[in-house]
Design a protein around this motif. Sequence first.
Motif, PDB file in Angstrom:
ATOM      1  N   VAL A  10       1.012  -1.378   0.237  1.00 57.59           N
ATOM      2  CA  VAL A  10      -0.261   0.226   0.030  1.00 57.59           C
ATOM      3  C   VAL A  10       1.151   1.380   0.207  1.00 57.59           C
ATOM      4  O   VAL A  10       0.474   2.420  -0.810  1.00 57.59           O
ATOM      5  CB  VAL A  10      -1.109   0.162   1.537  1.00 57.59           C
ATOM      6  N   MET A  11       1.912   1.358   0.793  1.00 59.45           N
ATOM      7  CA  MET A  11       2.886   2.392   0.514  1.00 59.45           C
ATOM      8  C   MET A  11       3.516   2.620  -0.417  1.00 59.45           C
ATOM      9  O   MET A  11       3.333   3.072  -0.962  1.00 59.45           O
ATOM     10  CB  MET A  11       3.937   2.154   2.272  1.00 59.45           C
ATOM     11  N   LEU A  12       4.517   1.618  -0.762  1.00 62.64           N
ATOM     12  CA  LEU A  12       4.408   1.443  -2.652  1.00 62.64           C
ATOM     13  C   LEU A  12       3.555   1.840  -3.414  1.00 62.64           C
ATOM     14  O   LEU A  12       3.994   2.942  -4.614  1.00 62.64           O
ATOM     15  CB  LEU A  12       5.462  -0.005  -2.085  1.00 62.64           C
ATOM     16  N   GLY A  13       1.989   2.082  -3.306  1.00 63.32           N
ATOM     17  CA  GLY A  13       1.306   2.176  -4.460  1.00 63.32           C
ATOM     18  C   GLY A  13       1.053   4.067  -4.414  1.00 63.32           C
ATOM     19  O   GLY A  13       1.272   4.229  -5.261  1.00 63.32           O
ATOM     20  N   LEU A  14       1.299   4.045  -2.772  1.00 64.15           N
ATOM     21  CA  LEU A  14       1.488   5.351  -2.228  1.00 64.15           C
ATOM     22  C   LEU A  14       2.190   5.924  -3.137  1.00 64.15           C
ATOM     23  O   LEU A  14       2.370   7.722  -3.190  1.00 64.15           O
ATOM     24  CB  LEU A  14       0.644   6.194  -1.113  1.00 64.15           C
ATOM     25  N   ALA A  15       3.152   5.763  -2.846  1.00 69.03           N
ATOM     26  CA  ALA A  15       4.615   6.595  -3.530  1.00 69.03           C
ATOM     27  C   ALA A  15       4.151   6.446  -4.655  1.00 69.03           C
ATOM     28  O   ALA A  15       4.984   7.586  -5.638  1.00 69.03           O
ATOM     29  CB  ALA A  15       5.964   5.900  -3.021  1.00 69.03           C
ATOM     30  N   ALA A  16       4.517   5.190  -5.437  1.00 71.80           N
ATOM     31  CA  ALA A  16       4.478   5.582  -7.201  1.00 71.80           C
ATOM     32  C   ALA A  16       2.810   6.652  -7.547  1.00 71.80           C
ATOM     33  O   ALA A  16       3.259   7.135  -8.728  1.00 71.80           O
ATOM     34  CB  ALA A  16       3.383   4.129  -7.193  1.00 71.80           C
ATOM     35  N   GLU A  17       1.966   6.844  -6.877  1.00 73.12           N
ATOM     36  CA  GLU A  17       0.516   7.368  -7.425  1.00 73.12           C
ATOM     37  C   GLU A  17       1.261   8.668  -6.970  1.00 73.12           C
ATOM     38  O   GLU A  17       1.341  10.009  -7.809  1.00 73.12           O
ATOM     39  CB  GLU A  17      -0.022   7.618  -6.374  1.00 73.12           C
ATOM     40  N   MET A  18       1.546   9.324  -5.753  1.00 71.97           N
ATOM     41  CA  MET A  18       2.675  10.896  -5.874  1.00 71.97           C
ATOM     42  C   MET A  18       3.559  10.853  -6.828  1.00 71.97           C
ATOM     43  O   MET A  18       3.738  12.608  -7.045  1.00 71.97           O
ATOM     44  CB  MET A  18       3.051  10.854  -4.289  1.00 71.97           C
ATOM     45  N   VAL A  19       4.348  10.494  -7.516  1.00 67.66           N
ATOM     46  CA  VAL A  19       5.557   9.968  -8.398  1.00 67.66           C
ATOM     47  C   VAL A  19       4.931  10.659  -9.732  1.00 67.66           C
ATOM     48  O   VAL A  19       4.750  12.203 -10.632  1.00 67.66           O
ATOM     49  CB  VAL A  19       6.417   9.385  -7.859  1.00 67.66           C
TER      50      VAL A  19
END
Length: 59
Positions: A10-19
């Motif tokens: 989930v955290m990785l997905g959120l980071a990817a979305e922010m990028v």
Amino acid sequence: MDKMKATYEVMLGLAAEMVWDEALRKRRTDILYREIDTALAAGDETAFRNLTEELKSLA
């Protein structure tokens, strides 16, 4: 262990979305600057005002 993995994903997905969001915002900002320059060169006050308003909304 599975809960940690799910949290990590989930955290990785959120980071990817922010990028991704930042990349899209940067691209739109670059386009707006070019369009604003074009509007200024053409003396198109309406386009200039509309484009600068959109640029302000991105900040």
